[in-house]
Design a protein around this motif. Structure first.
Motif, PDB file in Angstrom:
ATOM      1  N   CYS A 124     -31.590 -33.200  30.249  1.00  0.00           N
ATOM      2  CA  CYS A 124     -32.622 -32.500  29.482  1.00  0.00           C
ATOM      3  C   CYS A 124     -32.187 -32.460  28.026  1.00  0.00           C
ATOM      4  CB  CYS A 124     -32.791 -31.091  30.028  1.00  0.00           C
ATOM      5  SG  CYS A 124     -33.996 -30.130  29.113  1.00  0.00           S
ATOM      6  N   ALA A 126     -33.195 -30.354  25.681  1.00  0.00           N
ATOM      7  CA  ALA A 126     -33.326 -29.057  25.006  1.00  0.00           C
ATOM      8  C   ALA A 126     -31.946 -28.443  24.768  1.00  0.00           C
ATOM      9  CB  ALA A 126     -34.171 -28.119  25.847  1.00  0.00           C
ATOM     10  N   CYS A 129     -30.886 -25.629  27.055  1.00  0.00           N
ATOM     11  CA  CYS A 129     -31.124 -25.902  28.478  1.00  0.00           C
ATOM     12  C   CYS A 129     -29.941 -25.538  29.371  1.00  0.00           C
ATOM     13  CB  CYS A 129     -31.502 -27.354  28.689  1.00  0.00           C
ATOM     14  SG  CYS A 129     -32.056 -27.682  30.355  1.00  0.00           S
ATOM     15  N   CYS A 132     -30.688 -23.052  31.759  1.00  0.00           N
ATOM     16  CA  CYS A 132     -31.724 -23.290  32.762  1.00  0.00           C
ATOM     17  C   CYS A 132     -31.169 -22.995  34.151  1.00  0.00           C
ATOM     18  CB  CYS A 132     -32.201 -24.739  32.726  1.00  0.00           C
ATOM     19  SG  CYS A 132     -33.407 -25.052  31.442  1.00  0.00           S
ATOM     20  N   HIS A 310     -37.769 -30.586  36.981  1.00  0.00           N
ATOM     21  CA  HIS A 310     -37.004 -29.656  36.159  1.00  0.00           C
ATOM     22  C   HIS A 310     -37.960 -28.660  35.512  1.00  0.00           C
ATOM     23  CE1 HIS A 310     -34.096 -28.069  33.450  1.00  0.00           C
ATOM     24  NE2 HIS A 310     -34.526 -28.685  32.380  1.00  0.00           N
ATOM     25  N   CYS A 312     -38.003 -26.312  32.805  1.00  0.00           N
ATOM     26  CA  CYS A 312     -37.113 -26.022  31.683  1.00  0.00           C
ATOM     27  C   CYS A 312     -37.542 -24.754  30.955  1.00  0.00           C
ATOM     28  CB  CYS A 312     -37.098 -27.199  30.736  1.00  0.00           C
ATOM     29  SG  CYS A 312     -35.827 -27.040  29.485  1.00  0.00           S
TER      30      CYS A 312
HETATM   31 ZN   LIG Z   1     -34.133 -28.043  30.295  1.00  0.00          ZN
END
Ligand SMILES: [Zn+2]
Length: 332
Positions: A124, A126, A129, A132, A310, A312
């Motif tokens: 991911c 981000a 993340c 997460c 996912h 997120c």
């Molecule tokens: Zn994420």
């Protein structure tokens, strides 16, 4: 004096014949989607040109942002300028040439059964993340969509998935002009430059209508456009995502149309990419109009779905990496 790697020097003729026209032809990433994070030195390396030459190209209009740390570029612009140069040395072109080896060789080899073992890793993008709750997990491929099989699907400790897939191609072709035209219209627009094939930023490829308006097209945008044309012509159509298998798999997308009782695969982007490489077999463009290549691994997902699962919390985008790994000699 000796140097470790040969220095690439751009000749005056290459500057005038290749690079400056490439800057002129380039359809840059629209300002609202541009993220200029690539450093000057890095961009020059990806293009395989001297830094001074890149400064020249900026002077000629190649988009750059002047920051306190020097010039910065959007990654997609740099890759696309490389594709436009036609010199075959940029990172983007080298990757494309590697991938398009699947269009070389004899057509019989495109449909034989192949067994491939893969490691799929989802990440991911981000920044936040790590907090997460669910880490991204690659979705299960669906080789059975094209008469293939999934014989191993196992999770590794790292969260990567290992898959063993049997893929096989088959030959087919449109029986109606309507369907043939959907493929060929897209191909003609790529060849003429009406649509500029290249790397499209994530934010733009998720809004394909806007990408078409900006004339920037990748496989995702092309697949979406063909679905629209098919539906306007009264033909059932859907898009599909997957990978082109190789040592390093390349994410790909294409369109399926329903014609006379069966689904037919249309992939003019591959025909276009094949046309740019000398090793491509002359029958390849015909093949992409209805046939399935044995290096194509499909997922049961459309272009607006991800190849990973996912949720997120940071609103990130998940990328799936697909690498070939050795098939064990004896079954475990
Ligand atoms: Zn994420």
């Amino acid at each position: 004096m000796t140097t470790a790697a040969p220095r690439r020097t751009t000749t005056a003729s290459e500057l005038w014949t290749n690079w400056l026209p490439a800057v002129e032809r380039l359809v840059p990433v629209p300002v609202e989607y541009r993220v200029a994070t690539l450093a000057h030195q890095e961009a020059a390396r990806e293009l395989a040109i001297d830094e001074a030459v890149l400064e020249n190209l900026v002077g000629a209009g190649f988009p750059a942002e002047d920051t306190p740390d020097g010039l910065r570029y959007d990654y997609h612009d740099v890759m696309n300028l490389g594709l436009q140069s036609g010199l075959g040395r940029s990172l983007a072109e080298l990757g494309e040439r590697q991938c398009m080896r699947l269009a070389a060789g004899q057509p019989e080899a495109w449909t034989t059964e192949r067994v491939t073992r893969l490691r799929l890793t989802a990440t991911c993008d981000a920044a936040g993340c790590t907090s997460c709750v669910t880490i991204p997990v690659p979705a299960e491929p669906a080789p059975k969509l094209y008469e293939g099989r999934l014989t191993e699907w196992a999770r590794e400790e790292t969260g990567s998935m290992v898959a063993t897939v049997t893929t096989r191609g088959h030959r087919d072709a449109p029986r109606t002009d309507t369907v043939r035209r959907i493929h060929d219209d897209l191909l003609d627009r790529l060849v003429s430059g009406e649509y500029q094939y290249g790397w499209v930023p994530e934010g733009l490829r998720s809004r394909p209508a806007a990408a078409i308006e900006h004339r920037t097209v990748d496989c995702i945008v092309a697949a979406w456009q063909m679905q629209q044309w098919a539906e306007e012509a009264g033909v059932r159509a859907r898009t599909r995502r997957g990978f082109l298998l190789g040592l390093i798999g390349v994410e790909h997308a294409w369109t399926e149309v329903f014609e006379e009782g069966r689904w037919l695969l249309l992939d003019p982007v591959l025909a276009y990419l094949g046309s740019r490489h000398r090793a491509t077999h002359p029958e390849f463009a015909d093949f992409t109009r209805g046939s399935v290549h044995n290096r194509l691994l499909a997922w049961d997902r459309s272009v607006d779905e991800s190849l990973a699962d996912h949720d997120c919390v940071a609103g990130g985008h998940v990328r799936v990496d697909c690498r070939q790994i050795p098939v064990p000699r004896t079954p475990a």
